[in-house]
Design a protein around this motif. Structure first.
Motif, PDB file in Angstrom:
ATOM      1  N   GLY A 190       0.802  -1.232   0.000  1.00 51.71           N
ATOM      2  CA  GLY A 190       0.000   0.000   0.000  1.00 51.71           C
ATOM      3  C   GLY A 190       0.826   1.268   0.000  1.00 51.71           C
ATOM      4  O   GLY A 190       0.396   2.280   0.537  1.00 51.71           O
ATOM      5  N   ILE A 191       2.008   1.239  -0.596  1.00 46.38           N
ATOM      6  CA  ILE A 191       2.830   2.453  -0.558  1.00 46.38           C
ATOM      7  C   ILE A 191       2.957   3.118  -1.916  1.00 46.38           C
ATOM      8  O   ILE A 191       3.862   3.908  -2.134  1.00 46.38           O
ATOM      9  CB  ILE A 191       4.233   2.183   0.038  1.00 46.38           C
ATOM     10  CG1 ILE A 191       4.943   1.081  -0.738  1.00 46.38           C
ATOM     11  CG2 ILE A 191       4.135   1.851   1.512  1.00 46.38           C
ATOM     12  CD1 ILE A 191       6.423   0.992  -0.422  1.00 46.38           C
ATOM     13  N   PHE A 192       2.028   2.834  -2.813  1.00 48.42           N
ATOM     14  CA  PHE A 192       2.032   3.560  -4.087  1.00 48.42           C
ATOM     15  C   PHE A 192       1.930   5.062  -3.790  1.00 48.42           C
ATOM     16  O   PHE A 192       1.089   5.488  -3.003  1.00 48.42           O
ATOM     17  CB  PHE A 192       0.856   3.119  -4.968  1.00 48.42           C
ATOM     18  CG  PHE A 192       0.686   3.998  -6.165  1.00 48.42           C
ATOM     19  CD1 PHE A 192       1.509   3.849  -7.270  1.00 48.42           C
ATOM     20  CD2 PHE A 192      -0.270   5.006  -6.182  1.00 48.42           C
ATOM     21  CE1 PHE A 192       1.386   4.689  -8.364  1.00 48.42           C
ATOM     22  CE2 PHE A 192      -0.407   5.841  -7.269  1.00 48.42           C
ATOM     23  CZ  PHE A 192       0.424   5.683  -8.362  1.00 48.42           C
ATOM     24  N   GLY A 193       2.797   5.815  -4.432  1.00 51.47           N
ATOM     25  CA  GLY A 193       2.717   7.278  -4.300  1.00 51.47           C
ATOM     26  C   GLY A 193       3.306   7.857  -3.037  1.00 51.47           C
ATOM     27  O   GLY A 193       3.275   9.075  -2.846  1.00 51.47           O
ATOM     28  N   SER A 194       3.836   7.003  -2.172  1.00 50.77           N
ATOM     29  CA  SER A 194       4.272   7.513  -0.873  1.00 50.77           C
ATOM     30  C   SER A 194       5.447   8.487  -1.020  1.00 50.77           C
ATOM     31  O   SER A 194       6.301   8.334  -1.883  1.00 50.77           O
ATOM     32  CB  SER A 194       4.668   6.371   0.060  1.00 50.77           C
ATOM     33  OG  SER A 194       5.766   5.673  -0.485  1.00 50.77           O
TER      34      SER A 194
END
Ligand code: ZN
Length: 335
Positions: A190-194
């Motif tokens: 869930g770290i897309f774009g982080s």
């Protein structure tokens, strides 16, 4: 004359993903005057779409049976449209519009040129880009992996250029089919774009999704395509870039083994490599990335695309789906 279905934004967590599609019905009696000297119509007169940074919107134009080509422009990016057939329904065109993870929130125009032989007319849609709340990650990596020396910087630049050249060439045919496959089953982080702070310094945001999986696990192609380039690069490690046609690419990084060659045709679910930790990675995982007509989008939005049985549905689908990891800080694998 036309209908636009719009997804409103309820307050949802940054890790939720919402697929927003809209269907625009245009009657086949589009005014003939549009082809003559009528003044330009105001922006967005053909409908409205909305989505968050990193999402994929399905733009559907019906009632243009006579059209020979539809081509969209959104924030200077070209959005090709392809024909879609459904039994018992008039043929239509579909375009996949990627909202880049760093597109500024706001309202922009999607202009669509409809060509019919020598004639052309413009459709105009409003696209509302909403802000996604991306995670902030603090990473600690060996100094030499963050602060590149001159030689490594030169290598990285040359590699970037090589990839850019390889991806400049793309299939003008749509190669992908209805269903997308998750390339490896594992823990989606869930770290897309982080936003990434490496050893205390702000770095480029994370442009894909990391999936935690054991070393050596099979990695498969998410859909049909052609292997545009295989690499062994400083950051991505051993990697594969697949061209799915019409400016749509997927990428698979940090592999321990690459099992395809440049130019190979692959099908959805075909094994292309093995999970590894090559390049800048702190443990075995797959970095899965997508570039859709220049936009970096969340790869998981592909799995939500409403293309069952080879066609898009004729209504909006919007399903916020919770994901496993609410706090990216707990996730040990990076890059
Ligand atoms: Zn990654």
């Amino acid at each position: 004359m036309m209908t636009a279905l719009k997804q409103t934004h309820a307050r949802i967590s940054r890790l939720d993903r919402t697929l927003i599609t809209a269907v625009v019905l245009l009657s086949s009696v589009f005014p003939v005057e549009l082809f003559s000297n009528t003044p330009p119509a105001p922006m967005g007169h053909d409908g409205q779409y909305s989505g968050k940074q990193g999402q994929v919107l399905v733009v559907k134009v019906k009632g243009e049976e006579q059209a020979t080509e539809l081509k969209g422009t959104f924030l200077s990016r070209t959005i090709p449209f392809f024909r879609e057939f459904r039994p018992g329904e008039p043929a239509g065109y579909i375009g996949l519009l990627g909202i880049d993870m760093q597109d500024e929130p706001g309202t922009y125009e999607l202009a669509v040129e409809v060509k019919q032989g020598e004639q052309a007319k413009q459709l105009s849609f409003n696209v509302l880009v909403a802000k996604e709340r991306f995670a902030v990650e603090h990473l600690k990596l060996p100094k030499e992996k963050v602060d590149l020396d001159e030689k490594s910087t030169a290598r990285w630049k040359a590699e970037q250029q090589l990839v850019q050249q390889a991806l400049a060439e793309n299939s003008r045919l749509k190669l992908w089919r209805s269903n997308f496959v998750e390339p490896v089953s594992g823990k989606r982080t869930g770290i897309f774009g982080s936003v990434r702070i490496m050893n205390g310094q702000a770095r480029n945001p994370h442009n894909g999704e990391d999936i935690g999986a054991p070393m050596g696990a099979d990695v498969v192609a998410t859909n049909d395509g052609i292997v545009r380039i295989t690499v062994d690069h400083i950051f991505s490690g051993k990697g594969v870039f697949i061209d799915h046609g019409l400016g749509f690419y997927t990428m698979y990084f940090h592999l321990s083994e690459v099992l395809v060659k440049d130019g190979d045709l692959v099908t959805a679910g075909q094994i292309i490599g093995k999970v590894g930790a090559t390049g800048r990675a702190t443990g075995p995982h797959l970095h899965w990335g997508v570039k859709l007509n220049g936009a970096r989008v969340n790869p998981y939005s592909l799995l939500d695309l409403p293309f069952k049985n080879g066609a898009a549905p004729s209504a909006t689908v919007a399903t916020p789906t919770p994901v496993a990891t609410p706090n990216s800080q707990a996730v040990p694998i990076k890059e």
